[in-house]
Structures are given as C-alpha cells and as structure tokens.
Design a protein around this motif. Structure first.
Motif, mmCIF file in Angstrom:
data_model
loop_
_atom_site.group_PDB
_atom_site.id
_atom_site.type_symbol
_atom_site.label_atom_id
_atom_site.label_comp_id
_atom_site.label_asym_id
_atom_site.label_seq_id
_atom_site.Cartn_x
_atom_site.Cartn_y
_atom_site.Cartn_z
ATOM 1 N N ALA A 59 0.829 -1.204 0.000
ATOM 2 C CA ALA A 59 0.000 0.000 0.000
ATOM 3 C C ALA A 59 0.865 1.257 0.000
ATOM 4 O O ALA A 59 0.571 2.237 -0.705
ATOM 5 N N LYS A 60 1.965 1.238 0.782
ATOM 6 C CA LYS A 60 2.855 2.398 0.806
ATOM 7 C C LYS A 60 3.574 2.566 -0.520
ATOM 8 O O LYS A 60 3.899 3.702 -0.920
ATOM 9 N N ALA A 61 3.828 1.449 -1.198
ATOM 10 C CA ALA A 61 4.491 1.531 -2.500
ATOM 11 C C ALA A 61 3.518 1.894 -3.606
ATOM 12 O O ALA A 61 3.935 2.107 -4.754
ATOM 13 N N GLY A 62 2.259 1.936 -3.287
ATOM 14 C CA GLY A 62 1.236 2.294 -4.266
ATOM 15 C C GLY A 62 0.845 1.171 -5.191
ATOM 16 O O GLY A 62 0.172 1.410 -6.198
ATOM 17 N N THR A 63 1.224 -0.026 -4.868
ATOM 18 C CA THR A 63 0.876 -1.182 -5.719
ATOM 19 C C THR A 63 -0.376 -1.912 -5.244
ATOM 20 O O THR A 63 -0.801 -2.878 -5.883
ATOM 21 N N ALA A 64 -0.922 -1.486 -4.127
ATOM 22 C CA ALA A 64 -2.133 -2.135 -3.611
ATOM 23 C C ALA A 64 -2.986 -1.107 -2.898
ATOM 24 O O ALA A 64 -2.489 -0.052 -2.452
ATOM 25 N N ASN A 65 -4.265 -1.416 -2.831
ATOM 26 C CA ASN A 65 -5.208 -0.523 -2.162
ATOM 27 C C ASN A 65 -5.114 -0.722 -0.656
ATOM 28 O O ASN A 65 -4.977 -1.849 -0.163
ATOM 29 N N TYR A 66 -5.233 0.379 0.085
ATOM 30 C CA TYR A 66 -5.137 0.271 1.546
ATOM 31 C C TYR A 66 -6.346 -0.468 2.141
ATOM 32 O O TYR A 66 -6.275 -0.971 3.248
ATOM 33 N N ALA A 67 -7.426 -0.536 1.382
ATOM 34 C CA ALA A 67 -8.592 -1.292 1.865
ATOM 35 C C ALA A 67 -8.238 -2.754 2.081
ATOM 36 O O ALA A 67 -8.772 -3.431 2.969
ATOM 37 N N GLY A 68 -7.287 -3.255 1.249
ATOM 38 C CA GLY A 68 -6.851 -4.624 1.443
ATOM 39 C C GLY A 68 -6.138 -4.812 2.766
ATOM 40 O O GLY A 68 -6.264 -5.854 3.415
ATOM 41 N N VAL A 69 -5.385 -3.774 3.202
ATOM 42 C CA VAL A 69 -4.720 -3.839 4.499
ATOM 43 C C VAL A 69 -5.761 -3.945 5.613
ATOM 44 O O VAL A 69 -5.630 -4.745 6.542
ATOM 45 N N LEU A 70 -6.796 -3.105 5.511
ATOM 46 C CA LEU A 70 -7.836 -3.113 6.543
ATOM 47 C C LEU A 70 -8.577 -4.451 6.582
ATOM 48 O O LEU A 70 -8.933 -4.951 7.650
ATOM 49 N N SER A 71 -8.795 -5.029 5.416
ATOM 50 C CA SER A 71 -9.481 -6.322 5.364
ATOM 51 C C SER A 71 -8.644 -7.401 6.048
ATOM 52 O O SER A 71 -9.163 -8.209 6.835
ATOM 53 N N LEU A 72 -7.334 -7.397 5.753
ATOM 54 C CA LEU A 72 -6.468 -8.381 6.385
ATOM 55 C C LEU A 72 -6.339 -8.139 7.886
ATOM 56 O O LEU A 72 -6.274 -9.086 8.675
ATOM 57 N N GLN A 73 -6.307 -6.861 8.292
ATOM 58 C CA GLN A 73 -6.222 -6.547 9.712
ATOM 59 C C GLN A 73 -7.482 -7.010 10.443
ATOM 60 O O GLN A 73 -7.419 -7.493 11.580
ATOM 61 N N THR A 74 -8.640 -6.877 9.788
ATOM 62 C CA THR A 74 -9.894 -7.347 10.382
ATOM 63 C C THR A 74 -9.856 -8.863 10.594
ATOM 64 O O THR A 74 -10.271 -9.379 11.640
#
Length: 490
Positions: free
Chosen positions: A214-229
């Motif tokens: 997400a920080k590199a701009g290659t993925a959406n941050y929503a994916g981070v939140l989904s994995l964190q959930t």
C-alpha cells in the motif's frame, strides 16, 4: 421384576417369598436398521466387537501415561469416591447388625436393691422393716420368624448393600470418565492454541506485506484493513481458548482431589493419545447386568419388594420364646444357696387386632413404593440403551468427520507445498504462500476438534457399557458370570 408371588396377601397367607431379579430385555441390538460401522481410515478406524472384553482400567487403552496417572490420582483422592466407599462400608455394617436377629438374644445382669415394704400390704404384717435384695440373672429370647418379616428386613438391608456397592462403582466410573474427557479436551485446547498462534503469525505477516504494498502504491489500503480485520478476528479466538484451557485445568485439579491453586498443571500432548481400534460391545441382554446405574435401580427395586414382605408380616402374628435363670437373696452370701435359684420359661403371641388402618396403609404404601421403583428401573434401562445407541452413532459420525478432515489436512498440506514450490519458481507471491499456510493451520484445527470428539465418544462408549468392573480382579466369579451371561450379539 423383583415382585412378590401372588402379592403375598395379608389375610393369613403369610409374607411373600424372596423375589426374582428383573428379566433381561429381549431386544437384540441397540440401534434401528443395520448396525453402525465406523470409518476405515488407517489412523482412525474402529470396529465394534461383541467378543472383545472391556477392561476395568479402560483408560489405559489410550496408551497415555499422563492420562493413566491423572485417573489414578483421581480415584485415590476424590472425596466423591471416598464418600461412596464409606457409605458402602456403612451399609455392610448395617447388614451384619440386622443379621443378628436370626440368633438368640442373650443378656445377663446383676441387681442390688434396698427395700422397705408397705406394712399394710405385707400379709400378716410379716418381714416388716428394711432389707437388701441381690439378684443375678441371665435371660434368653428368640423370635420365631414364621411369616418371614425378619428375613425380608435383612433382605432389604442386603439390597441396600448392593445399591451402595453400585453407587461406588458408578462414582469411580464417572470420575474416570470425567478425568479422561477433561484431559482430552485440555490437550485439544493446547493444540488449537498452538495452531491458532501459527495462523496469527501468518496473518500478521500478510498485514505487513499489504502495508508495504500500500505504501508503494501497488495495492489498495482497503486490502490492508481487510487483512487486519481477519487478524483481529483470529486473535479474538485465543482468549476464549485460553479460558477453556484454564477451566479444564481447574476441573482436573478438583477431580484429582486438589485445590486449583495448589495442583500443578497437567500437560498432555494431543499426539500422545492413541485411538483404540477395537471397541467392545456387550449384548443388550448383558448390559443390564453391567451398568452400575441399572444395578442401582435393580437393588432399589429389590429393597422395595422386600419392604412389602416386611409390611405384610407386620399384619400377622408374632411369636416370641423367652426364658430366664437367676439367683436371688437378701445377702450376697445367700446367692450361692440352693434355695436362691429362680427361673422362668414362656412363649408369647401377639396378633394386631385394630390399629386404625395403619398396618394396611403401610402395606399399601410399600406396594406403591415398589411400583415407583419398578417404573424407575424401566426408565433407567431405557436411558442406558439410548446412551449406548447415541455413542455408537456418534462414533460412526465421528469417523466420517475425521476422514473428511484428514482429507482436508492432506489437501491443505499439498496446496501449501505446491504454493511454496511455485513461489521459489517465481510463479506465486509470498502473499499466496501465507494464505496457503493459514488454510493449512485452519484445517489442522478442524482435524484436532474432530479427533477430540472421536476420543471423547470412545470414552462415552466405555462408560455407557458399564466400565468393565466385572472383568476386574476384585469382581467375584458370580458377578463376572452374571455380567457376561448373555451371548446374543447386538
């Protein structure tokens, strides 16, 4: 059933003779339809065998030294087992005391009195004044138990001994079953906690990689939140598992007769347990001679039948023989003189005539108590057969579940290996590897739960069949023959 021949009528027919034990049920199997079969995978196959014997120390069939030690400690230190054994000894003492009625009752006594007779009541006013009287005597009496009331009273005491003996057996069986089930559950919780921690570690790595992307701009941050959930949900399972593990350890401490704060934790590796592959299955006609709770109900029925005889005999004549011999004189030296001897012999007959209906009502109450005990016995037998049927079907379904979960673990393991190989070949991402790892550990948890249920249902079957006490060294030959008398296969 433990029933009186002809009802033993109270119109002079005499007290009823000793009753017969209940007849064994005529059913030949526990479940409807074809008999259930367990699964056939290599490590989880089990088969029911009518020819196999259930050992009294059945928990050793799991081949776990830790389990063996825990059960031994529980049987040695449990207050419940100690109380049941003390009650049994008390019932045996009462039986020995009651059996004394079959022997003559002998007593002896020495009396010394100082008397002054009434002058007006003394014939011709002789022997006036104060004098001493010394008496040494022995008496003997014996009740003729013509109508069997005393015999039936002792029979009721003997039934009470049988009842307490089976209460003690049931207490030991229940304790051993509870220890085994709790040990299995504790081991399963520890294995699940370990697997869940591995999933958490994998999911944390997934979250870290997603954040980098997400920080590199290659993925959406929503994916981070989904994995964190997902990570939070997995971590939330750990406190509940740890609580269950703590509760199982506390229960084990109490079952072993210790305070939770003082007893050291009992550790059992889940992989240490071995699944028994041959499951003994008693014939239905033998089950009623094996299960302690059925034998308890039978003993209570026996006692209720005997009480009918006691109540019937109370309505009939009672005959007592008695005699006495003694020495009596106004001085101790005179006791040895020939003229000091006194004796008497006699017999007494007592027939109740009118008690306001008390005796008849007491007999009616004894008959109704017997009917209640008879119904309780039948209900106990029905519940016992239900429990055996449930455990048989449960083991059948457990085997199916374990077989499916074994395939799931095998499939997840293959997927994990292939994904790792693809990652090394540059055909998969590290995220794919982490997903495959998480799926593998989830399959392991499902497999642990399925195997724990299979172990616990095996324990339930051993308990439902009576625990094998009749095959123990302390069981009498009569008890072993009675318990194994039926040979009809279910």
């Amino acid at each position: 059933m433990w029933v009186v021949a002809g009802g033993g009528g109270g119109g002079g027919a005499g007290a009823p003779p000793p009753a017969r034990p209940p007849a064994a049920p005529t059913v030949t199997k526990y479940t409807s339809g074809d008999g259930p079969e367990t699964g056939a995978t290599d490590s989880t196959s089990q088969r029911f065998s009518p020819d196999a014997n259930l050992p009294p120390d059945w928990w050793r069939l799991f081949a776990s030294p830790s389990l063996n030690d825990a059960v031994r400690q529980g049987l040695e230190a449990s207050p419940t087992v100690a109380a049941a054994e003390a009650n049994l000894r008390g019932a045996q003492d009462e039986l020995r005391a009651g059996q004394g009625v079959f022997y003559p009752q002998v007593s002896a006594g020495i009396d010394a009195t100082r008397e002054r007779p009434s002058r007006n009541a003394t014939p011709a006013r002789l022997n006036e004044g104060v004098f001493n009287l010394f008496t040494a005597s022995a008496t003997i009496s014996y009740v003729l138990d013509i109508f069997g009331g005393e015999r039936r009273s002792v029979e009721a005491l003997a039934a009470s001994v049988d009842y307490q003996r089976n209460v003690a057996r049931a207490a030991s069986l229940t304790l051993a079953s509870n220890v085994a089930n709790t040990m299995i559950a504790s081991a399963a919780y520890e294995a699940e906690i370990e697997a869940t921690n591995e999933i958490v570690a994998t999911e944390k790595e997934q979250v870290r990689l997603a954040e980098v992307q997400a920080k590199a701009g290659t993925a959406n941050y929503a994916g981070v939140l989904s994995l964190q959930t997902q990570l939070d949900a997995t971590q939330a399972q750990l406190p509940a598992l740890r609580q269950k593990l703590s509760q199982s350890q506390n229960l084990l401490a109490v079952l072993r007769g210790s305070f939770p704060a003082e007893a050291p934790p009992v550790h059992l590796e889940f992989a240490e347990l071995t699944l028994p592959h041959t499951l003994p299955l008693s014939a239905p006609s033998a089950l009623v001679r094996q299960r302690p709770d059925i034998l308890e109900a039978e003993a209570a029925l026996h006692a209720a039948s005997a009480e009918i005889g006691v109540a019937t005999a109370a309505m009939l004549p009672s005959i007592t023989l008695d005699g006495s011999f003694g020495l009596s004189d106004t001085s101790t030296r005179g006791l040895l003189a020939s003229g000091s001897r006194v004796w008497g012999i006699g017999a007494g007959l007592t027939q109740p005539i009118f008690r306001g209906g008390t005796l008849l009502s007491e007999r009616d109450a004894a008959i109704n108590a017997y009917k209640a005990s008879s119904a309780n016995y039948r209900q106990t037998v029905l519940v016992a057969f239900e429990q055996v049927a449930d455990t048989m079907r449960g083991l059948e379904h457990d085997a199916e579940t374990v077989e499916i979960s074994d395939r799931g673990v095998h499939t997840a393991s293959r997927a994990q290996s292939l994904t790792q190989a693809n990652y090394k070949a540059g055909l998969a991402t590290w995220s794919d590897v982490l997903v495959a790892n998480a799926q593998y550990h989830q399959a392991r948890i499902a497999n642990i739960e399925a195997r724990a249920a299979q172990y616990q249902d095996t324990v339930a079957l051993y308990a439902a069949l009576g625990g094998g006490w009749w095959n123990g060294a302390g069981a009498s030959a009569t008890a072993r023959q009675s318990a194994a008398a039926a040979t009809t296969s279910p």
